[in-house]
Structure formats: structure tokens, C-alpha cells
Design a protein around this motif. Structure first.
Motif, PDB file in Angstrom:
ATOM      1  N   ASP A   1      -5.398   6.749   6.236  1.00  0.00           N
ATOM      2  CA  ASP A   1      -6.295   7.699   6.905  1.00  0.00           C
ATOM      3  C   ASP A   1      -5.502   8.689   7.746  1.00  0.00           C
ATOM      4  OD1 ASP A   1      -8.495   6.498   5.783  1.00  0.00           O
ATOM      5  OD2 ASP A   1      -9.063   5.374   7.574  1.00  0.00           O
TER       6      ASP A   1
ATOM      7  N   SER B   1       0.858  -1.185   0.000  1.00  0.00           N
ATOM      8  CA  SER B   1       0.000   0.000   0.000  1.00  0.00           C
ATOM      9  C   SER B   1       0.894   1.233   0.000  1.00  0.00           C
ATOM     10  CB  SER B   1      -0.910   0.009   1.227  1.00  0.00           C
ATOM     11  OG  SER B   1      -1.716  -1.149   1.249  1.00  0.00           O
TER      12      SER B   1
ATOM     13  N   ASP C   1      -7.751  -4.121  -1.706  1.00  0.00           N
ATOM     14  CA  ASP C   1      -8.821  -4.596  -0.816  1.00  0.00           C
ATOM     15  C   ASP C   1      -8.319  -5.636   0.179  1.00  0.00           C
ATOM     16  OD1 ASP C   1     -10.725  -2.930  -1.828  1.00  0.00           O
ATOM     17  OD2 ASP C   1     -11.992  -4.493  -2.709  1.00  0.00           O
ATOM     18  N   ASP C   2      -7.410  -6.513  -0.266  1.00  0.00           N
ATOM     19  CA  ASP C   2      -6.919  -7.571   0.615  1.00  0.00           C
ATOM     20  C   ASP C   2      -6.139  -7.020   1.803  1.00  0.00           C
ATOM     21  OD1 ASP C   2      -8.036  -9.469  -1.011  1.00  0.00           O
ATOM     22  OD2 ASP C   2      -6.180  -9.942  -2.081  1.00  0.00           O
ATOM     23  N   ASN C   3      -5.576  -5.826   1.661  1.00  0.00           N
ATOM     24  CA  ASN C   3      -4.751  -5.243   2.726  1.00  0.00           C
ATOM     25  C   ASN C   3      -5.401  -4.042   3.402  1.00  0.00           C
ATOM     26  OD1 ASN C   3      -2.628  -7.061   1.959  1.00  0.00           O
ATOM     27  ND2 ASN C   3      -2.178  -5.689   0.235  1.00  0.00           N
ATOM     28  N   ALA C   4      -6.661  -3.794   3.072  1.00  0.00           N
ATOM     29  CA  ALA C   4      -7.323  -2.586   3.566  1.00  0.00           C
ATOM     30  C   ALA C   4      -7.405  -2.549   5.087  1.00  0.00           C
ATOM     31  CB  ALA C   4      -8.718  -2.479   2.959  1.00  0.00           C
ATOM     32  N   GLU C   5      -7.713  -3.671   5.703  1.00  0.00           N
ATOM     33  CA  GLU C   5      -7.871  -3.681   7.163  1.00  0.00           C
ATOM     34  C   GLU C   5      -6.580  -3.289   7.860  1.00  0.00           C
ATOM     35  OE1 GLU C   5      -9.237  -6.676  10.813  1.00  0.00           O
ATOM     36  OE2 GLU C   5      -9.410  -7.321   8.716  1.00  0.00           O
ATOM     37  N   ALA C   6      -5.443  -3.758   7.338  1.00  0.00           N
ATOM     38  CA  ALA C   6      -4.151  -3.473   7.978  1.00  0.00           C
ATOM     39  C   ALA C   6      -3.623  -2.089   7.630  1.00  0.00           C
ATOM     40  CB  ALA C   6      -3.128  -4.530   7.570  1.00  0.00           C
ATOM     41  N   ASP C   7      -3.845  -1.647   6.389  1.00  0.00           N
ATOM     42  CA  ASP C   7      -3.163  -0.436   5.917  1.00  0.00           C
ATOM     43  C   ASP C   7      -4.035   0.809   5.812  1.00  0.00           C
ATOM     44  OD1 ASP C   7      -0.824  -1.792   5.782  1.00  0.00           O
ATOM     45  OD2 ASP C   7      -0.775  -2.011   3.610  1.00  0.00           O
ATOM     46  N   ARG C   8      -5.352   0.653   5.891  1.00  0.00           N
ATOM     47  CA  ARG C   8      -6.186   1.853   5.816  1.00  0.00           C
ATOM     48  C   ARG C   8      -5.865   2.851   6.933  1.00  0.00           C
ATOM     49  NH1 ARG C   8     -10.299   2.999   2.812  1.00  0.00           N
ATOM     50  NH2 ARG C   8     -10.711   0.833   2.253  1.00  0.00           N
ATOM     51  N   PRO C   9      -5.587   2.413   8.164  1.00  0.00           N
ATOM     52  CA  PRO C   9      -5.230   3.397   9.197  1.00  0.00           C
ATOM     53  C   PRO C   9      -4.017   4.252   8.820  1.00  0.00           C
ATOM     54  CG  PRO C   9      -5.787   1.303  10.211  1.00  0.00           C
ATOM     55  CD  PRO C   9      -5.723   1.059   8.741  1.00  0.00           C
TER      56      PRO C   9
END
Length: 210
Positions: A198, A102, A187-195
Motif C-alpha cells: 500500500d 511478497s 493471503d497468508d502474509n497479507a496482514e504483515a506485508d499489505r502495508p
């Protein structure tokens, strides 16, 4: 026999000297009141201060750090490095990438307003995926920063049979300077990298006059 004895002396001397060269090197040097000690993050050490007192010290990294360019700054996880590359005269690129890919890219222009380059940048960063069969969709988008400045540009996705990647290409400029900001998030890494992404948007500050 003399040859064997000489070899034994050389080997013994080598073994005796080896520990001095195998001593672990530390990443940092901590200095307090002129007294220094080598130390790694998370490690405790003891300093003998000039007044005779012993001080226990520990070096710990903060969870976040601030990166500053010439005309912008933002907060990022301290474990993620931001690299700078000079692409051409008046154009520096700053890249922050997570372990899984990401990305946040800030292109900093010091001699032109780059706001007309959004579409070109989107095409450039998605062309390989599109050539491989990915479907690109895009729409106009914007980001309002905490200080009220607004970046305008494009929000896009590239969808393939096995994954989906979201992109943003936003820009801000004045008469002769500006930035283009590019983010990508699978999408596969959104949970880990969205923070991380953001946090970037929440903390981004542009230091340039209107």
C-alpha cells in the motif's frame, strides 16, 4: 628442547596478536567536522571535536526510505532492500521483496512503450503455479497515483488447494518509455506485508513527460 621453545614463542606471539584482528568491524563511518568514528545503527559513540569538546552521537535508521530509478521513485521500509538488474538494453528491473516473499517489481523501459505487455507478464509470473494446478482468474484493473497519472492493467489471483496469491500487473508509457509494475501478495502474509505494498502505491511517482 630448542624446537619446543621455538614453538612456544610462536604460539605466544600468535595469541598476543589475535585481538587486533578480532576487533568488531562497524557498518558505518560517521564524520563530524573532519573527525570520524565507526558506528553501527542504534549505537552511541563519542567524538572528540577539533575544538576540544566531546559530542555524543547516535546513528539510527529511519523507518522508511525513498528509492529512485531513472523515471520513477517510491517509498519503502528501510529494512527492505531494492535490487536492480539490467535485463537487456533499455530494460532495467527493480525488485523489492519481503522476508516471506511478497514482491513489488518495477520494470523500467527506456526505449519503448510497454503497455501492450501486461498479459504476457501476468502469464510469465503465474505460469509455474498454474502448471502446478493453480486456478488463475483475472480482470481489468487500474491504479491512480497521487499526481493523477493512471496505470492500467490486470488484477489477478491464483488459487490452489492450500493458498491464494493476489497479483497486479499495471503499466504506464509514453512514446518511447514506460514502466510495468507487478505486485504479488499471498493471503497468508497479507496482514504483515499489505502495508508495504500500500505504501508503494501511495508514494509511487513517475518522472516522465506525456
Amino acid at each position: 628442547m630448542r624446537h619446543s621453545a621455538a614453538m612456544a614463542v610462536v604460539v605466544s606471539a600468535t595469541l598476543f596478536c589475535t585481538p587486533a584482528f578480532s576487533e568488531d568491524l562497524k557498518a558505518y563511518k560517521l564524520t563530524v567536522d573532519g573527525v570520524s568514528v565507526d558506528i553501527d545503527p542504534g549505537e552511541d559513540a563519542t567524538l572528540a571535536l577539533p575544538n576540544g569538546k566531546q559530542a555524543r552521537v547516535r546513528l539510527e535508521p529511519n523507518a522508511f526510505a525513498t528509492f529512485s530509478g531513472g523515471s520513477f521513485s517510491f517509498v519503502h521500509p528501510s529494512g527492505v532492500t531494492v535490487t536492480k538488474t539490467n535485463l537487456s538494453k533499455g530494460l532495467d528491473q527493480h525488485l523489492m521483496a519481503s522476508a516471506v516473499g511478497s514482491m513489488v517489481i518495477v520494470q523500467e523501459y527506456s526505449n519503448m512503450n510497454p503497455v501492450m505487455l501486461n498479459q504476457l507478464m501476468l502469464q510469465e509470473i503465474t505460469k509455474e503455479s498454474v502448471r502446478a494446478g493453480g486456478k488463475l482468474t483475472q480482470k481489468a484493473g487500474s491504479r491512480k497515483l497521487a499526481d493523477g497519472k493512471v496505470l492500467n492493467g490486470l488484477s489477478a489471483t491464483v488459487k490452489t488447494r492450500i493458498d491464494r496469491v493476489a497479483y497486479e500487473v499495471m503499466s504506464y508509457g509514453t512514446t518511447d518509455q514506460g514502466v510495468i509494475v507487478i505486485t504479488s501478495l499471498d493471503d497468508d502474509n497479507a496482514e504483515a506485508d499489505r502495508p508495504m505494498i500500500d505504501r508503494f502505491w501511495q508514494s509511487l511517482k513517475l518522472h516522465m513527460d506525456e
